[in-house]
Design an enzyme around this catalytic site. Sequence first.
Site, PDB file in Angstrom:
ATOM      1  N   ARG A   1      47.598  65.707  68.216  1.00 30.00           N
ATOM      2  CA  ARG A   1      46.832  66.952  68.298  1.00 30.00           C
ATOM      3  C   ARG A   1      47.721  68.190  68.217  1.00 30.00           C
ATOM      4  NH1 ARG A   1      42.110  65.261  72.642  1.00 30.00           N
ATOM      5  NH2 ARG A   1      40.634  64.591  71.038  1.00 30.00           N
TER       6      ARG A   1
ATOM      7  N   LYS B   1      29.163  50.719  73.855  1.00 31.11           N
ATOM      8  CA  LYS B   1      27.742  50.708  74.192  1.00 31.11           C
ATOM      9  C   LYS B   1      26.858  51.374  73.144  1.00 31.11           C
ATOM     10  CE  LYS B   1      28.209  52.507  78.318  1.00 31.11           C
ATOM     11  NZ  LYS B   1      27.751  53.088  79.557  1.00 31.11           N
TER      12      LYS B   1
ATOM     13  N   GLY C   1      38.561  58.819  69.381  1.00 30.42           N
ATOM     14  CA  GLY C   1      39.922  58.629  69.873  1.00 30.42           C
ATOM     15  C   GLY C   1      40.413  57.210  69.679  1.00 30.42           C
TER      16      GLY C   1
ATOM     17  N   GLY D   1      33.955  63.274  70.857  1.00 26.00           N
ATOM     18  CA  GLY D   1      32.596  63.745  71.130  1.00 26.00           C
ATOM     19  C   GLY D   1      32.076  64.715  70.081  1.00 26.00           C
TER      20      GLY D   1
HETATM   21  P1  ADP Z   1      35.903  55.918  69.988  1.00 23.93           P
HETATM   22  O1  ADP Z   1      36.855  56.374  71.073  1.00 23.93           O
HETATM   23  O2  ADP Z   1      36.615  55.637  68.711  1.00 23.93           O
HETATM   24  O3  ADP Z   1      34.715  56.829  69.827  1.00 23.93           O
HETATM   25  P2  ADP Z   1      34.505  54.165  71.787  1.00 23.93           P
HETATM   26  O4  ADP Z   1      35.176  54.838  72.948  1.00 23.93           O
HETATM   27  O5  ADP Z   1      33.074  54.426  71.568  1.00 23.93           O
HETATM   28  O6  ADP Z   1      35.322  54.494  70.440  1.00 23.93           O
HETATM   29  O7  ADP Z   1      34.671  52.589  71.894  1.00 23.93           O
HETATM   30  C1  ADP Z   1      35.916  51.998  72.137  1.00 23.93           C
HETATM   31  C2  ADP Z   1      35.841  50.961  73.209  1.00 23.93           C
HETATM   32  O8  ADP Z   1      34.882  49.953  72.902  1.00 23.93           O
HETATM   33  C3  ADP Z   1      37.161  50.264  73.354  1.00 23.93           C
HETATM   34  O9  ADP Z   1      37.666  50.516  74.649  1.00 23.93           O
HETATM   35  C4  ADP Z   1      36.833  48.780  73.159  1.00 23.93           C
HETATM   36  O10 ADP Z   1      37.538  47.938  74.034  1.00 23.93           O
HETATM   37  C5  ADP Z   1      35.345  48.746  73.432  1.00 23.93           C
HETATM   38  N1  ADP Z   1      34.700  47.581  72.797  1.00 23.93           N
HETATM   39  C6  ADP Z   1      34.652  47.306  71.479  1.00 23.93           C
HETATM   40  N2  ADP Z   1      34.054  46.109  71.275  1.00 23.93           N
HETATM   41  C7  ADP Z   1      33.725  45.616  72.486  1.00 23.93           C
HETATM   42  C8  ADP Z   1      33.084  44.416  72.932  1.00 23.93           C
HETATM   43  N3  ADP Z   1      32.688  43.476  72.073  1.00 23.93           N
HETATM   44  N4  ADP Z   1      32.903  44.256  74.266  1.00 23.93           N
HETATM   45  C9  ADP Z   1      33.319  45.199  75.117  1.00 23.93           C
HETATM   46  N5  ADP Z   1      33.917  46.351  74.775  1.00 23.93           N
HETATM   47  C10 ADP Z   1      34.128  46.568  73.465  1.00 23.93           C
HETATM   48 MG    MG Z   2      36.781  56.175  73.213  1.00 25.30          MG
END
Ligand code: ADP
Ligand code: MG
Length: 394
Positions: A36, A198, A350, A373
Amino acid sequence: MAKLTVEDLDLQGKRVFLRADLNVPLADGRVADDTRLVAVLPTLAHCLKAGASVILASHLGRPKGKPDPTYSLAPVAHRLEELLGQPVPLAPDSVGEAVEAQARQLEPGQLLLLENLRFHPGEEANDAAFAQALARLGDCYVNDAFGAAHRAHASIDAITRYLSPAAAGLLMCRELEALGRILGRPERPLVAILGGAKVSDKLALVQSLLDRVDTLLVGGGMAFTFLGALGHGVGRSLVEPERIELARQVMAEANRRGVHLGLPVDAVVAEGPESGEGRAVGIREIPAHLMGLDIGPLTVARFTHALSGAKTVVWNGPMGVFEKPPFAQGTLGLARAIAGCGAFSVVGGGDTAAAIKQAGVAEKIGYVSTAGGAFIEFLEGRTLPGVAALGERS
Ligand code: ADP
Ligand code: MG
């Protein structure tokens, strides 16, 4: 772009209040990842070269509205000094007479970093008095903090009522341009890939993307709520029972619109994320006592196939618990597939950006957003307060 940009401003001899997103991870009092900071260098260099002095401001972490040395920007000042090759003095605070005096003394080409904005409750409250105090530090306002643009905070929103012109920085421009290509008239086919933990984090995004994409691929933890809606037994995988009905509606809607919705056909299962190893099973064969922690190799192949011929790709959310090596292959495989498919790709979040780095394919991605976000809210089609607050180009 209709917004005023930093390149439209006459900066000679001016004091620029530059809001950046310097909210970097720290470890042992040092900047652990300077992505960043590097991202804001073009705007900094532009202002300093144009004969302006810069008052640089950011939040860091969540210090709860009062000074907390854990969240000082001192490590950021140190790393910026190395990156810029010039002194980056850190002010003792972000507002007040002493800081105003420091800002006034800046010569063209000099820089002052303000201490963490969130040491004051007025920042997150979008407080008028705090915004006015910040506004006194500069002659004009530039926002390069796309990653914080979804928040109506004092240094992002209210300040623009007291300090103008208010213009977009170069990083802000790049982010708006790249993400705008997804919402505008993307070259088709347009493929979106969503993952992460989720469904509930990303429901509005799923719905907005259904309006726009030709193909939607769903992996990660959120896929299991969709699979549950189809009546599959998913063992102890992450399922949100209260979202099953919504997942069902999303699938029906995709069907109605002729959007291809791809779900995993196999998964890497284990007792839990801490298990040292997992094994791939068909999606109908997840044992009741195990959980799906990554997409399996058949799914990677399917998703890779779905990407062939794509002209535009947007990706947010890892395909599995990629932080743990036994469950990283799906995410890394998908990252390589996106890099290799020849489409213009936009990646955000992230964790997803970290996965791109880990896969070593960042140079082959059209645009990797620094935002989480804000990236999601922008693609939901919402107006970001930090963008709305900027002046229009006449
Ligand atoms: P980003 O930061 O790219 O927006 P998110 O924070 O929404 O992504 O999602 C990332 C998280 O999702 C990671 O910590 C990862 O461990 C979790 N994750 C991905 N697949 C699974 C799964 N099958 N079960 C539990 N957690 C998961
Ligand atoms: Mg994340």
